[in-house]
Write a protein that holds these residues in place. Structure first.
Motif, PDB file in Angstrom:
ATOM      1  N   MET A 266      59.081 116.045 -61.620  1.00 12.73           N
ATOM      2  CA  MET A 266      59.072 115.001 -60.616  1.00 12.73           C
ATOM      3  C   MET A 266      59.595 113.700 -61.192  1.00 12.73           C
ATOM      4  SD  MET A 266      55.732 115.287 -58.236  1.00 12.73           S
ATOM      5  CE  MET A 266      54.521 115.543 -59.503  1.00 12.73           C
ATOM      6  N   ARG A 267      60.009 112.841 -60.278  1.00 12.71           N
ATOM      7  CA  ARG A 267      60.506 111.517 -60.623  1.00 12.71           C
ATOM      8  C   ARG A 267      59.836 110.518 -59.690  1.00 12.71           C
ATOM      9  NH1 ARG A 267      64.673 108.148 -58.421  1.00 12.71           N
ATOM     10  NH2 ARG A 267      65.262 109.553 -56.748  1.00 12.71           N
ATOM     11  N   LEU A 268      59.378 109.416 -60.239  1.00 14.27           N
ATOM     12  CA  LEU A 268      58.776 108.362 -59.419  1.00 14.27           C
ATOM     13  C   LEU A 268      59.900 107.651 -58.679  1.00 14.27           C
ATOM     14  CD1 LEU A 268      56.266 106.817 -58.571  1.00 14.27           C
ATOM     15  CD2 LEU A 268      56.547 105.399 -60.616  1.00 14.27           C
ATOM     16  N   ARG A 269      59.896 107.731 -57.365  1.00 11.66           N
ATOM     17  CA  ARG A 269      60.981 107.184 -56.559  1.00 11.66           C
ATOM     18  C   ARG A 269      60.735 105.727 -56.155  1.00 11.66           C
ATOM     19  NH1 ARG A 269      62.767 109.148 -50.670  1.00 11.66           N
ATOM     20  NH2 ARG A 269      64.660 107.902 -50.518  1.00 11.66           N
ATOM     21  N   HIS A 270      59.521 105.435 -55.656  1.00 13.25           N
ATOM     22  CA  HIS A 270      59.177 104.093 -55.200  1.00 13.25           C
ATOM     23  C   HIS A 270      57.762 103.752 -55.629  1.00 13.25           C
ATOM     24  CE1 HIS A 270      61.851 105.256 -51.600  1.00 13.25           C
ATOM     25  NE2 HIS A 270      62.566 104.460 -52.368  1.00 13.25           N
ATOM     26  N   VAL A 271      57.499 102.479 -55.733  1.00 10.26           N
ATOM     27  CA  VAL A 271      56.140 101.957 -55.765  1.00 10.26           C
ATOM     28  C   VAL A 271      55.980 101.282 -54.406  1.00 10.26           C
ATOM     29  CG1 VAL A 271      54.554 100.320 -56.823  1.00 10.26           C
ATOM     30  CG2 VAL A 271      56.150 101.621 -58.261  1.00 10.26           C
ATOM     31  N   THR A 272      54.979 101.711 -53.643  1.00  9.44           N
ATOM     32  CA  THR A 272      54.810 101.231 -52.268  1.00  9.44           C
ATOM     33  C   THR A 272      53.710 100.189 -52.204  1.00  9.44           C
ATOM     34  OG1 THR A 272      55.546 103.366 -51.426  1.00  9.44           O
ATOM     35  CG2 THR A 272      54.345 101.961 -49.894  1.00  9.44           C
ATOM     36  N   ILE A 273      54.004  99.084 -51.507  1.00 14.97           N
ATOM     37  CA  ILE A 273      53.069  97.976 -51.374  1.00 14.97           C
ATOM     38  C   ILE A 273      52.830  97.734 -49.882  1.00 14.97           C
ATOM     39  CG2 ILE A 273      52.720  95.500 -51.795  1.00 14.97           C
ATOM     40  CD1 ILE A 273      55.160  96.893 -54.050  1.00 14.97           C
ATOM     41  N   ASP A 274      51.573  97.831 -49.461  1.00 13.88           N
ATOM     42  CA  ASP A 274      51.211  97.490 -48.088  1.00 13.88           C
ATOM     43  C   ASP A 274      51.263  95.979 -47.940  1.00 13.88           C
ATOM     44  OD1 ASP A 274      50.703 100.177 -47.723  1.00 13.88           O
ATOM     45  OD2 ASP A 274      48.523  99.962 -47.665  1.00 13.88           O
ATOM     46  N   CYS A 275      51.697  95.511 -46.768  1.00 11.23           N
ATOM     47  CA  CYS A 275      51.810  94.069 -46.575  1.00 11.23           C
ATOM     48  C   CYS A 275      51.890  93.720 -45.094  1.00 11.23           C
ATOM     49  CB  CYS A 275      53.028  93.532 -47.322  1.00 11.23           C
ATOM     50  SG  CYS A 275      54.600  94.218 -46.789  1.00 11.23           S
ATOM     51  N   ALA A 276      51.830  92.431 -44.798  1.00  7.90           N
ATOM     52  CA  ALA A 276      51.932  91.937 -43.426  1.00  7.90           C
ATOM     53  C   ALA A 276      53.381  91.723 -43.011  1.00  7.90           C
ATOM     54  CB  ALA A 276      51.151  90.628 -43.282  1.00  7.90           C
ATOM     55  N   ASP A 277      54.230  91.268 -43.929  1.00  8.22           N
ATOM     56  CA  ASP A 277      55.627  90.962 -43.609  1.00  8.22           C
ATOM     57  C   ASP A 277      56.534  91.575 -44.675  1.00  8.22           C
ATOM     58  OD1 ASP A 277      58.149  89.873 -43.097  1.00  8.22           O
ATOM     59  OD2 ASP A 277      57.335  87.900 -42.581  1.00  8.22           O
ATOM     60  N   PRO A 278      56.968  92.818 -44.459  1.00 12.96           N
ATOM     61  CA  PRO A 278      57.764  93.515 -45.474  1.00 12.96           C
ATOM     62  C   PRO A 278      59.045  92.780 -45.887  1.00 12.96           C
ATOM     63  CG  PRO A 278      57.012  95.069 -43.832  1.00 12.96           C
ATOM     64  CD  PRO A 278      56.670  93.695 -43.328  1.00 12.96           C
ATOM     65  N   TYR A 279      59.745  92.186 -44.942  1.00 11.15           N
ATOM     66  CA  TYR A 279      61.002  91.540 -45.314  1.00 11.15           C
ATOM     67  C   TYR A 279      60.752  90.294 -46.164  1.00 11.15           C
ATOM     68  CZ  TYR A 279      65.883  90.296 -45.210  1.00 11.15           C
ATOM     69  OH  TYR A 279      67.175  90.014 -45.592  1.00 11.15           O
ATOM     70  N   ALA A 280      59.776  89.492 -45.768  1.00 10.19           N
ATOM     71  CA  ALA A 280      59.476  88.274 -46.541  1.00 10.19           C
ATOM     72  C   ALA A 280      58.988  88.623 -47.939  1.00 10.19           C
ATOM     73  CB  ALA A 280      58.439  87.416 -45.812  1.00 10.19           C
ATOM     74  N   LEU A 281      58.073  89.602 -48.040  1.00  8.01           N
ATOM     75  CA  LEU A 281      57.553  89.949 -49.358  1.00  8.01           C
ATOM     76  C   LEU A 281      58.624  90.658 -50.190  1.00  8.01           C
ATOM     77  CD1 LEU A 281      55.030  89.478 -50.984  1.00  8.01           C
ATOM     78  CD2 LEU A 281      54.217  91.740 -50.274  1.00  8.01           C
ATOM     79  N   GLY A 282      59.419  91.507 -49.544  1.00 11.39           N
ATOM     80  CA  GLY A 282      60.529  92.152 -50.254  1.00 11.39           C
ATOM     81  C   GLY A 282      61.535  91.136 -50.775  1.00 11.39           C
ATOM     82  N   THR A 283      61.809  90.112 -49.992  1.00 12.54           N
ATOM     83  CA  THR A 283      62.743  89.059 -50.419  1.00 12.54           C
ATOM     84  C   THR A 283      62.169  88.285 -51.606  1.00 12.54           C
ATOM     85  OG1 THR A 283      63.688  88.893 -48.213  1.00 12.54           O
ATOM     86  CG2 THR A 283      63.986  86.994 -49.667  1.00 12.54           C
ATOM     87  N   PHE A 284      60.854  87.985 -51.566  1.00 11.81           N
ATOM     88  CA  PHE A 284      60.215  87.335 -52.707  1.00 11.81           C
ATOM     89  C   PHE A 284      60.426  88.178 -53.962  1.00 11.81           C
ATOM     90  CE2 PHE A 284      56.522  87.365 -55.546  1.00 11.81           C
ATOM     91  CZ  PHE A 284      56.516  86.044 -55.978  1.00 11.81           C
ATOM     92  N   TRP A 285      60.091  89.484 -53.895  1.00 12.92           N
ATOM     93  CA  TRP A 285      60.214  90.339 -55.070  1.00 12.92           C
ATOM     94  C   TRP A 285      61.661  90.561 -55.474  1.00 12.92           C
ATOM     95  CZ3 TRP A 285      56.880  90.900 -58.647  1.00 12.92           C
ATOM     96  CH2 TRP A 285      55.539  90.693 -58.360  1.00 12.92           C
ATOM     97  N   SER A 286      62.574  90.536 -54.532  1.00  9.68           N
ATOM     98  CA  SER A 286      63.998  90.607 -54.865  1.00  9.68           C
ATOM     99  C   SER A 286      64.394  89.393 -55.698  1.00  9.68           C
ATOM    100  CB  SER A 286      64.825  90.671 -53.581  1.00  9.68           C
ATOM    101  OG  SER A 286      66.199  90.584 -53.856  1.00  9.68           O
ATOM    102  N   ASN A 287      63.913  88.222 -55.302  1.00 11.50           N
ATOM    103  CA  ASN A 287      64.209  87.006 -56.060  1.00 11.50           C
ATOM    104  C   ASN A 287      63.552  87.010 -57.429  1.00 11.50           C
ATOM    105  OD1 ASN A 287      65.852  85.792 -54.096  1.00 11.50           O
ATOM    106  ND2 ASN A 287      64.074  85.019 -53.008  1.00 11.50           N
ATOM    107  N   VAL A 288      62.339  87.559 -57.522  1.00 13.04           N
ATOM    108  CA  VAL A 288      61.648  87.640 -58.808  1.00 13.04           C
ATOM    109  C   VAL A 288      62.401  88.558 -59.766  1.00 13.04           C
ATOM    110  CG1 VAL A 288      59.561  88.507 -59.969  1.00 13.04           C
ATOM    111  CG2 VAL A 288      59.347  87.064 -57.934  1.00 13.04           C
ATOM    112  N   THR A 289      62.772  89.751 -59.284  1.00 11.77           N
ATOM    113  CA  THR A 289      63.363  90.779 -60.142  1.00 11.77           C
ATOM    114  C   THR A 289      64.871  90.682 -60.299  1.00 11.77           C
ATOM    115  OG1 THR A 289      63.636  92.300 -58.290  1.00 11.77           O
ATOM    116  CG2 THR A 289      61.558  92.440 -59.542  1.00 11.77           C
ATOM    117  N   GLY A 290      65.545  90.093 -59.319  1.00 14.82           N
ATOM    118  CA  GLY A 290      67.005  90.103 -59.300  1.00 14.82           C
ATOM    119  C   GLY A 290      67.570  91.385 -58.696  1.00 14.82           C
ATOM    120  N   TRP A 291      66.695  92.256 -58.182  1.00 16.58           N
ATOM    121  CA  TRP A 291      67.126  93.498 -57.550  1.00 16.58           C
ATOM    122  C   TRP A 291      67.368  93.230 -56.065  1.00 16.58           C
ATOM    123  CZ3 TRP A 291      62.192  96.454 -59.444  1.00 16.58           C
ATOM    124  CH2 TRP A 291      62.203  96.533 -60.834  1.00 16.58           C
ATOM    125  N   PRO A 292      68.351  93.882 -55.471  1.00 12.17           N
ATOM    126  CA  PRO A 292      68.683  93.581 -54.076  1.00 12.17           C
ATOM    127  C   PRO A 292      67.748  94.245 -53.065  1.00 12.17           C
ATOM    128  CG  PRO A 292      70.122  95.300 -54.886  1.00 12.17           C
ATOM    129  CD  PRO A 292      69.291  94.842 -56.072  1.00 12.17           C
TER     130      PRO A 292
END
Length: 122
Positions: free
Chosen positions: A1-27
């Motif tokens: 097996m391969r770990l594909r994703h780490v999943t995070i429950d949240c209220a606003d996926p796009y806003a939180l995803g954008t925050f983490w994109s800015n933190v990591t530099g990943w798109p």
């Protein structure tokens, strides 16, 4: 097996995803947009992506799992200041006078994560 994703429950996926994109530099996936119930931040292979999924309940207790980040190209202290500027808040500061230690922060939805000392520090 391969770990594909780490999943995070949240209220606003796009806003939180954008925050983490800015933190990591990943798109954020080009298939995702504001208002989506699922948003993927695409990590470089072989690192698993970060998948943010909308849930109705809010965060109420400490995370059982969290990220420990090691800076690359910056110092721990510079990265702490950078992510605070992106919207994180300091939760616990474990830096020591000798330069060792880490900082525990909260992302915009209150999820804990740590920034450790950079590997090049002695």
């Amino acid at each position: 097996m391969r770990l594909r994703h780490v999943t995070i429950d949240c209220a606003d996926p796009y806003a939180l995803g954008t925050f983490w994109s800015n933190v990591t530099g990943w798109p954020v996936s080009d298939q995702d947009e504001p208002g989506d119930d699922e948003v993927l931040v695409e990590a470089p292979a072989p690192v698993p992506g970060l998948l943010f999924i909308r849930v109705p309940e809010g965060k109420t207790v400490k995370n059982r799992v969290h990220f420990d980040w090691e800076p690359t190209g910056r110092t721990r202290d510079a990265d702490v200041e950078r992510v605070i500027g992106l919207g994180a808040k300091v939760h616990e500061d474990h830096r020591r006078p000798d330069g060792r230690g880490w900082v525990t922060l909260l992302d915009p939805e209150g999820n804990e994560f740590c920034i450790e000392r950079e590997a090049t520090a002695s």
